[in-house]
Scaffold this motif. Structure first.
Motif, PDB file in Angstrom:
ATOM      1  N   LEU A 192      54.067  88.059  50.390  1.00  0.00           N
ATOM      2  CA  LEU A 192      53.923  86.911  49.300  1.00  0.00           C
ATOM      3  C   LEU A 192      52.480  86.032  50.009  1.00  0.00           C
ATOM      4  CD1 LEU A 192      57.145  85.857  48.610  1.00  0.00           C
ATOM      5  CD2 LEU A 192      55.572  87.106  47.073  1.00  0.00           C
ATOM      6  N   TRP A 193      52.012  86.503  50.964  1.00  0.00           N
ATOM      7  CA  TRP A 193      50.813  85.609  51.759  1.00  0.00           C
ATOM      8  C   TRP A 193      49.719  85.400  50.778  1.00  0.00           C
ATOM      9  CZ3 TRP A 193      52.794  83.038  56.069  1.00  0.00           C
ATOM     10  CH2 TRP A 193      51.744  82.251  56.478  1.00  0.00           C
ATOM     11  N   PRO A 194      49.112  84.386  50.568  1.00  0.00           N
ATOM     12  CA  PRO A 194      47.872  84.202  49.965  1.00  0.00           C
ATOM     13  C   PRO A 194      46.688  84.741  50.430  1.00  0.00           C
ATOM     14  CG  PRO A 194      48.471  82.004  50.721  1.00  0.00           C
ATOM     15  CD  PRO A 194      49.691  82.980  51.161  1.00  0.00           C
ATOM     16  N   ILE A 210      49.954  78.730  46.415  1.00  0.00           N
ATOM     17  CA  ILE A 210      50.708  79.367  47.218  1.00  0.00           C
ATOM     18  C   ILE A 210      52.155  79.810  46.901  1.00  0.00           C
ATOM     19  CG2 ILE A 210      51.565  79.381  49.826  1.00  0.00           C
ATOM     20  CD1 ILE A 210      49.648  77.217  50.207  1.00  0.00           C
ATOM     21  N   ASP A 211      52.943  81.047  46.934  1.00  0.00           N
ATOM     22  CA  ASP A 211      54.105  81.105  46.620  1.00  0.00           C
ATOM     23  C   ASP A 211      55.033  80.232  47.234  1.00  0.00           C
ATOM     24  OD1 ASP A 211      55.543  83.482  45.088  1.00  0.00           O
ATOM     25  OD2 ASP A 211      56.622  82.771  47.015  1.00  0.00           O
ATOM     26  N   PRO A 212      55.867  79.584  46.363  1.00  0.00           N
ATOM     27  CA  PRO A 212      57.055  78.762  46.771  1.00  0.00           C
ATOM     28  C   PRO A 212      57.706  79.152  47.936  1.00  0.00           C
ATOM     29  CG  PRO A 212      57.161  78.964  44.529  1.00  0.00           C
ATOM     30  CD  PRO A 212      56.149  79.889  44.979  1.00  0.00           C
ATOM     31  N   THR A 253      56.632  74.554  39.611  1.00  0.00           N
ATOM     32  CA  THR A 253      55.444  75.351  39.201  1.00  0.00           C
ATOM     33  C   THR A 253      55.422  75.241  37.628  1.00  0.00           C
ATOM     34  OG1 THR A 253      56.787  77.371  38.851  1.00  0.00           O
ATOM     35  CG2 THR A 253      55.610  77.285  40.942  1.00  0.00           C
ATOM     36  N   VAL A 292      52.309  74.642  45.650  1.00  0.00           N
ATOM     37  CA  VAL A 292      52.688  75.689  44.774  1.00  0.00           C
ATOM     38  C   VAL A 292      51.795  76.181  43.755  1.00  0.00           C
ATOM     39  CG1 VAL A 292      55.143  75.351  45.292  1.00  0.00           C
ATOM     40  CG2 VAL A 292      54.126  74.545  43.218  1.00  0.00           C
ATOM     41  N   HIS A 318      60.007  76.776  43.131  1.00  0.00           N
ATOM     42  CA  HIS A 318      59.781  77.385  41.922  1.00  0.00           C
ATOM     43  C   HIS A 318      59.751  76.560  40.733  1.00  0.00           C
ATOM     44  CE1 HIS A 318      59.246  81.767  42.894  1.00  0.00           C
ATOM     45  NE2 HIS A 318      60.169  81.570  43.880  1.00  0.00           N
TER      46      HIS A 318
END
Length: 299
Positions: free
Chosen positions: A196-198, A30-32, A87, A27, A84
């Motif tokens: 939300l893909w990095p 990358i988004d959770p 983070t 995280v 989340h």
């Protein structure tokens, strides 16, 4: 327990202590939600052939209402909330807070009238929640309290999930329940993941997601089924008391997270409280919560 049983027990104790470390690494980049999506999708793809071969999938989907409820409270909600939370919180803190799951399950079952408290269990609850208070009071900053709340909600979900298994899905093959739940969870995450893909991911972050799926999800559940068959559900769930220690050690050694006063005081209190709070008394006045004999993805 046989030698094979001990090997399975030790392997699973370590494997389900690792997710907190891997989530923390993942995280950071990358988004959770994407982390959870990757974990559920890869895990589902790995378990599907095994579940289909065992004819375990159809019975699970026939009970789609409790299956959906289980998926939401045991996978979708917790894995997103935990990601989340990490983070903001260290992996060690998250792992120790999750250790209150057996205590929450005991409280829920008592409130539902399915269980009752004796002196030993009340003492366990007091010690366990005192440990959490020590951990939060000594280590957590005010602006991190929402993250603590997310982990507590995760713990509540992990406590409710096995109760649904025991009450509504007890006759369904566990492999079918887990595989079907991963499929459903992946489908529920899928509409949001592309947004939300990095743009790019390091080897460490991407590898952490893959490891979460392969080792901490697919492999871990297969080992858990083997351990239940070898040692019985009661002994199998003792891993709940070892996972937090593994999470703490990995956080300190690998990520160089601090070993704080809150952890030193809170950890033994939480573990001792969980053992006392979920154990049977000498006279049998307390019985272990049904959730202790179900499936829990407390990782």
């Amino acid at each position: 327990m046989t030698q094979r049983g001990w090997i399975l027990f030790l392997a699973l104790s370590v494997i389900w202590g690792v997710p907190y470390l891997l989530i923390r690494i993942a995280v950071a980049e990358i988004d959770p939600l994407v982390v959870a999506f990757g974990r559920t999708t890869i895990g589902a793809l790995l378990l599907l052939p095994v579940a289909l071969r065992a004819s375990a999938l159809a019975p699970a989907f026939r009970n789609w209402k409790p299956l959906l409820a289980f998926t939401l409270v045991e996978i979708n909600g917790p894995w997103l909330l935990l990601g989340h939370a990490e983070t903001r919180l260290t992996s060690s803190t998250a792992g120790l807070l999750i250790a209150i799951v057996p205590l929450i399950a005991a409280v829920i079952l008592t409130r539902l009238g399915h269980d009752r408290f004796g002196t030993r269990r009340l003492l366990g609850l007091g010690l366990g929640f005192a440990g959490v208070a020590a951990l939060v009071g000594l280590d957590i900053h005010l602006d991190d309290l929402p993250a603590v709340g997310a982990v507590v909600l995760t713990s509540i979900g992990y406590a409710i999930g096995p109760i649904i298994i025991d009450r509504k899905l007890g006759g369904v093959p566990p492999l079918g329940v887990v595989t079907a739940s991963l499929v459903l969870a992946s489908l529920l995450y899928a509409p949001f993941a592309p947004f939300l893909w990095p743009h790019e991911v390091s080897l460490a972050a991407g590898g952490s997601v893959v490891a979460l799926a392969v080792f901490c999800t697919a492999t871990a559940f297969l080992l858990f089924f083997a351990l239940i068959a070898e040692a019985g559900p009661g002994r199998a769930t003792v891993i709940t008391y070892i996972n937090p220690a593994v999470a703490l050690l990995l956080g300190v050694i690998v990520l160089h997270e601090p070993l704080t006063a809150g952890m030193a005081i809170g950890f033994p209190l939480v573990i001792l409280g969980s053992i006392l709070g979920t154990s049977k008394s000498a006279k049998g006045e307390d019985r272990a919560p049904p959730g202790a004999e179900g499936i829990s993805a407390t990782e």
